[in-house]
Design an enzyme around this catalytic site. Structure first.
Site, PDB file in Angstrom:
ATOM      1  N   CYS A 144      -0.034   2.924  -4.348  1.00 33.74           N
ATOM      2  CA  CYS A 144      -0.660   3.910  -4.786  1.00 33.74           C
ATOM      3  C   CYS A 144       0.116   5.135  -4.381  1.00 33.74           C
ATOM      4  O   CYS A 144       0.671   5.396  -3.598  1.00 33.74           O
ATOM      5  CB  CYS A 144      -2.125   4.160  -3.987  1.00 33.74           C
ATOM      6  N   HIS A 146       0.947  -0.936   0.047  1.00 39.76           N
ATOM      7  CA  HIS A 146       0.052  -0.073  -0.041  1.00 39.76           C
ATOM      8  C   HIS A 146       0.993   1.165  -0.079  1.00 39.76           C
ATOM      9  O   HIS A 146       2.087   1.087   0.501  1.00 39.76           O
ATOM     10  CB  HIS A 146      -0.884   0.048   1.251  1.00 39.76           C
TER      11      HIS A 146
END
Length: 335
Positions: free
Chosen positions: A206, A156
């Protein structure tokens, strides 16, 4: 280049060595000059006497690619070390979801970089501090006999305050590590044995929470379906670091980055899409492009192919990009 080529050619014949002969304009093989009424005959050098140019290397061949000053040389075997950090399961306190499909990405890249003559080491589900220790351990190793180093991070990600390289990646404990910090472990000051050698970073995470729906262009739209239940993002909210940052002093104290390339799966601030069964758009495309073009194209050209292919996927949009501080072209050495 022309001067070097011509330096190996035999000297052209002197003008006195050329003899005027008649040229049959209807296709005779042995006539060697053209005569016009009322004019001088024009001497034509015999085909056998003309200097023969050496054959030019085929475009994309090994000679064309590697025998130039602006190309990194990869001679060692293996050519370098590759560290893959793959975070799939996160602690409950982190509020970060399981990254289903990341193991597919990891397996693809393990096989790909082994095929590209790298010594691959994979670590799974590490907290932020353990990620830092693995990166520092790699940076402290002696790379003198190697020609390159690769770091791949699958996790992440989020936006972070930065000076050089944007974005951050999360450990399984929910603590973020700035990409800038990761890259600087391997710069000329902290990793002397990699000075002047290419250091490549591939980040599948991301860059923020924004979802890009793209804009309308002429022509047929891509046929991919909109992201559904099996498609996820690696986004987390932007977090401002505590404390003040004395940016002028920080900038002045940082060494100039060189021989570094950081490839991001998405534009800073935007999400990066991952399919739970086939893996992330970025890694799936990167692996495919490397398989097809690593033998003939340099890395930057292949990353353009990756960006072009990923940008055409799905109703939601994603555009990979890179921060390039390489001084030369980089060609992988394929087995």
């Amino acid at each position: 280049m022309l001067m070097e080529e011509c330096g190996h050619l035999p000297a052209p014949p002197r003008l006195g060595d050329l003899r005027p002969v008649e040229l049959d304009l209807h296709g005779g093989k042995h006539n060697k000059s053209v005569s016009f009424p009322g004019r001088l005959s024009v001497p034509v050098q015999a085909e056998s006497e003309r200097p023969q140019m050496p054959p030019m290397p085929a475009q994309g061949s090994a000679v064309d690619k590697r025998n130039r000053d602006l190309v990194y040389e990869l001679k060692s075997d293996p050519c370098g070390r590759c560290l893959i950090l793959n975070n799939v399961n996160f602690s409950r306190d982190s509020d970060l979801s399981t990254r289903d499909g990341s193991d597919v990405d990891c397996e693809k890249l393990e096989k790909r970089f082994k095929a590209l003559s790298f010594d691959v080491l994979t670590r799974r589900d590490l907290a932020a501090q353990k990620m830092v220790l693995e990166l520092q351990e790699l940076a402290r190793q002696d790379h003198s006999a190697l020609d390159c180093c690769v770091v791949v991070i699958l996790s992440h990600g989020c936006q972070t305050s930065h000076i050089q390289f944007p974005g951050g990646v999360y450990g399984t404990d929910g603590k973020a590590i700035p990409v800038e910090k990761i890259v600087n472990y391997f710069n000329g000051s902290h990793c002397p044995s990699l000075r002047g050698k290419p250091k490549l970073f591939f980040i599948q995470a991301c860059g923020g929470e924004q979802r890009d729906r793209g804009f309308v262009v002429d022509g047929d739209s891509p046929g991919d379906e909109a992201p559904g239940g099996s498609l996820e993002s690696d986004a987390t909210p932007f977090q401002t670091p505590a404390g003040n940052v004395d940016q002028p002093d920080a900038v002045a104290s940082l060494p100039t980055p060189s021989d570094i390339l950081v490839s991001y799966s998405t534009f800073p601030g935007f999400v990066s899409w991952r399919d739970v069964s086939s893996g992330s758009w970025y890694v799936e495309t990167l692996d495919s492009v490397l398989e097809q073009y690593a033998r003939s194209e340099d890395l930057l050209n292949m990353l353009l192919r990756v960006a072009n292919a990923v940008s055409a996927k799905g109703r939601y949009k994603q555009i990979p990009g890179c921060f390039n501080f390489l001084r030369k072209k980089f060609f992988f050495r394929c087995k």
